[in-house]
Design a protein around this motif. Structure first.
Motif, short mmCIF file in Angstrom:
data_model
loop_
_atom_site.label_atom_id
_atom_site.label_comp_id
_atom_site.label_asym_id
_atom_site.label_seq_id
_atom_site.Cartn_x
_atom_site.Cartn_y
_atom_site.Cartn_z
N GLU A 192 0.82 -1.21 0.00
CA GLU A 192 0.00 0.00 0.00
C GLU A 192 0.85 1.26 0.00
O GLU A 192 0.53 2.25 -0.67
N THR A 193 1.98 1.22 0.72
CA THR A 193 2.88 2.38 0.74
C THR A 193 3.47 2.64 -0.64
O THR A 193 3.57 3.79 -1.09
N ASP A 196 0.85 4.21 -2.84
CA ASP A 196 0.60 5.59 -2.42
C ASP A 196 1.70 6.52 -2.93
O ASP A 196 1.42 7.62 -3.40
N LYS A 197 2.95 6.08 -2.84
CA LYS A 197 4.05 6.91 -3.33
C LYS A 197 4.05 6.99 -4.86
O LYS A 197 4.46 8.01 -5.43
N THR A 232 3.80 11.90 6.25
CA THR A 232 3.06 11.02 5.35
C THR A 232 2.52 11.85 4.20
O THR A 232 2.47 13.08 4.27
#
Length: 646
Positions: A192-193, A196-197, A232
């Motif tokens: 997920e990270t 997202d990036k 974040t």
């Protein structure tokens, strides 16, 4: 069998045709132009118009119009393919039609084929370039659910497809983003990270639905990606500056978490509507809210990492709006609306109502009703909760124990004086008897019998007979000197609150008569005499204002006024009076003794009575006059001792 043979022949024909077209498309342009030139030169033998020179000027004409004009001017038969459609901006002078056709064929990739004397002009087909499929570099590790990729201008739809195939997770790309090109590199990161990036690097946002589907979405109007305070990535709404006659507006709202996990709001706004800031900050804080009324107005502010409650308090301070929190829901609207008003009872412990209420700023009282309940020393507050909280906190800070100062004032008057009284007085009186004092001073009265006895003794021994005095005659001899050394002590005690004035006044009054004579004019004039007694005061007055500091130091503002009557007053005239004034500001510790000295005054007076002329002749004047002379010196010392009482 025959049908099969026909199919094979048809496929073979199509194959050879495509091969020929491909070979033709791939033919060298120089070779193609050479073949066209040979064809036109061979045709020029039968069509002399190809060698004739032309005069043509075209500016913005289409290719068919240009070729038709050339054909008409030189009697040429030209057939134009509909695909030949471009504009011409040329000017040809004294040039053969053959060279003009070669130039146009070269510039616009045209081909000229001959059927008899008819020239067919067509567009040279462009060979399609076969582009090899680019490899999408995506890696996935199911053991730790890590995703990695190395993307450089790759199609988002193909990237999402490859990620879904490797991870067996659903990654969806909307239709409007299928052709979106993305570039990003991540070696390995949680699934997920990493997604997202990828979205952050390419100006997209990523949403995860409740059924675990990841959806890439385009940013909405006024939205942008940013790094939040807790490092974040996030999406925020920015009101971009507009120019609608006045200065534009812009805002930036973000959030971060503190060490306790509470969200803190950061705001940077310029002429931004209050309602927009509330919506943006509420979305960042993730709280529930309800707006009761239309909120108008704009604000310019910059706040950094404050709680949501403090944000609303600062934003709505000084406006017509307020907020209230009930059951986790923030109610926002006009201060006067039902449900947003608040009530509070503030009971004072150490101060009185009068002094505290006067110290509340006037601006704070706007929109807040304050009532007094004197029996319980209590204030009743009604209005918006933020204003009430502010007023209550202010009152609590003022409601402290006020120190009381006990002031001991010791007054010492040291009076040193001398009175000398001398003279001889004689007269006639019915009630005078012989007697008086000889020591320590002479103050003796001789009656008529004593004088006659003394005169008779003188007559018996001498030839001189002085005679006798009347029975009521007397003579009084005075020769007195009084020395005084008097000490007068007074120890009053004064008590007052810190910062208030303590006043001590001790004195006496004398009165003197003033007569006024008024004549009332009339036929019979009348005289009216009015007598009025006027008061004259002589006081010892001390005024002290103590101010207590935090380290038990006491600052004293002291003023001392001393007035006293001197001598004997003349008849029907104001009595003489001496006055001394002392003003000082001193600082002393608790229970220290302070001495104020040097208040010194001198009183001198001299009076006498006697027979005119004789009372002024030296030596003889002592027989025909009576005199009194006084000389007094008064020194006043003031001792002050402050004691702080809590």
């Amino acid at each position: 069998m025959r049908i099969l043979l026909y199919r094979l022949l048809l496929i073979s024909s199509l194959y050879f045709c495509l091969s020929a077209l491909s070979a033709k498309a791939q033919e060298n342009p120089a070779e193609r132009l050479a073949k066209i030139e040979n064809r036109l030169k061979a045709l020029s033998v039968m069509v002399p118009g190809l060698n004739q020179k032309v005069q043509l000027s075209m500016s913005g004409a289409t290719a068919p119009e240009f070729l038709r004009a050339l054909a008409q001017s030189n009697n040429l038969n030209i057939n134009i393919d509909p695909q030949v459609n471009f504009k011409v901006y040329y000017n040809f002078t004294n040039e053969t039609a053959l060279n003009v056709l070669l130039f146009v064929a070269k510039e616009y990739d045209l081909d000229i084929n001959l059927i008899g004397s008819i020239m067919t002009i067509t567009k040279v087909p462009v060979a399609k370039t076969v582009i090899p499929t680019k490899e999408i570099k995506v890696t996935y590790s199911g053991a730790n659910d890590h995703l990695g990729f190395d993307l450089s201008n790759d199609t988002l739809s193909l990237v999402a497809k490859k990620i879904g195939q490797l991870s067996q997770k659903n990654v969806v790309v909307p239709v409007n983003l299928l052709s979106k090109m993305v570039t990003a590199f991540i070696n390995a990161a949680p699934f997920e990270t990493a997604l997202d990036k990828l979205a952050y690097a390419n100006g997209l946002k990523l949403n995860k639905t409740n059924d675990n589907v990841y959806i890439f979405q385009a940013l909405g109007e006024g939205e942008e990606t940013y790094i939040t305070g807790d490092n974040t990535t996030g999406v925020r709404k920015v009101n971009k500056a507009t120019t609608t006659g006045t200065q534009g507006s812009a805002s930036n709202v973000s959030s971060a978490r503190d060490t306790k996990g509470e969200k803190l709001i950061s705001v940077d706004a310029l002429n931004t509507p209050i309602l927009d800031l509330i919506k943006s900050a509420t979305a960042e804080a993730g709280v529930n809210y309800f707006i009761y009324s239309d909120i108008k107005g704009t604000v310019t502010t910059r706040l950094n990492k404050i709680s949501y409650d403090n944000f609303l308090t600062a934003l709505l301070q000084g406006t017509e709006y307020t907020f209230k929190r009930e059951a986790g829901v923030y109610l926002i609207g006009d201060r006067k609306l039902e449900g947003l008003r608040s009530h509070r009872i503030v009971q004072l412990q150490h101060r009185s109502l009068d002094t505290v209420q006067m110290m509340i700023p006037t601006d704070w009282k706007k929109g807040v009703e304050i009532k007094e309940f004197r029996e319980q020393n209590t204030l009743l507050l009604s209005g918006s909760a933020p204003q009430i909280n502010e007023i209550e906190n202010y009152i609590r800070q003022l409601d402290r124990v006020v120190p009381m100062v006990l002031i001991e004032v010791t007054l010492v008057d040291i009076r040193k004086g001398k009175v000398i009284k001398t003279g001889i007085s004689a007269g006639v009186s019915d009630s005078v008897k012989t007697g008086g004092s000889i020591l320590p001073g002479l103050d003796y009265t001789f009656g008529a019998n004593s004088i006659n006895s003394f005169l008779s003794k003188l007559g018996n021994n001498n030839s001189i007979n002085l005679g006798r005095v009347t029975p009521n005659f007397y003579v009084k001899l005075s020769a007195l000197e009084n020395n005084s050394n008097v000490e007068i002590r007074s120890v009053p005690k004064l008590s007052t609150l810190n910062g208030h004035l303590a006043n001590l006044s001790i004195g006496s009054s004398r009165y003197y008569s003033q007569k006024t004579q008024n004549i009332v004019p009339s036929i019979n004039a009348q005289t009216v005499i009015t007598e009025q007694y006027t008061e004259v005061k002589a006081n010892l007055e001390i005024m002290i204002r103590p101010i207590v500091s935090g380290d038990d130091q006491v600052t004293l503002n002291i003023k001392v006024d001393i007035s006293d009557f001197i001598g004997n007053p003349p008849l029907n005239a104001p009595p003489p009076k001496s006055t001394s004034t002392f003003t000082s500001i001193i600082r002393a510790k608790n229970e220290d003794m302070i001495v104020l000295g040097g208040l010194e005054r001198t009183e001198n007076s001299e009076s006498g009575s006697g027979i005119p002329l004789l009372s002024r002749i030296p030596i003889i004047k002592w027989l025909f006059s009576s005199r009194e002379k006084s000389n007094n010196k008064v020194v006043t010392l003031v001792f002050i001792k402050p004691t702080i009482l809590y």
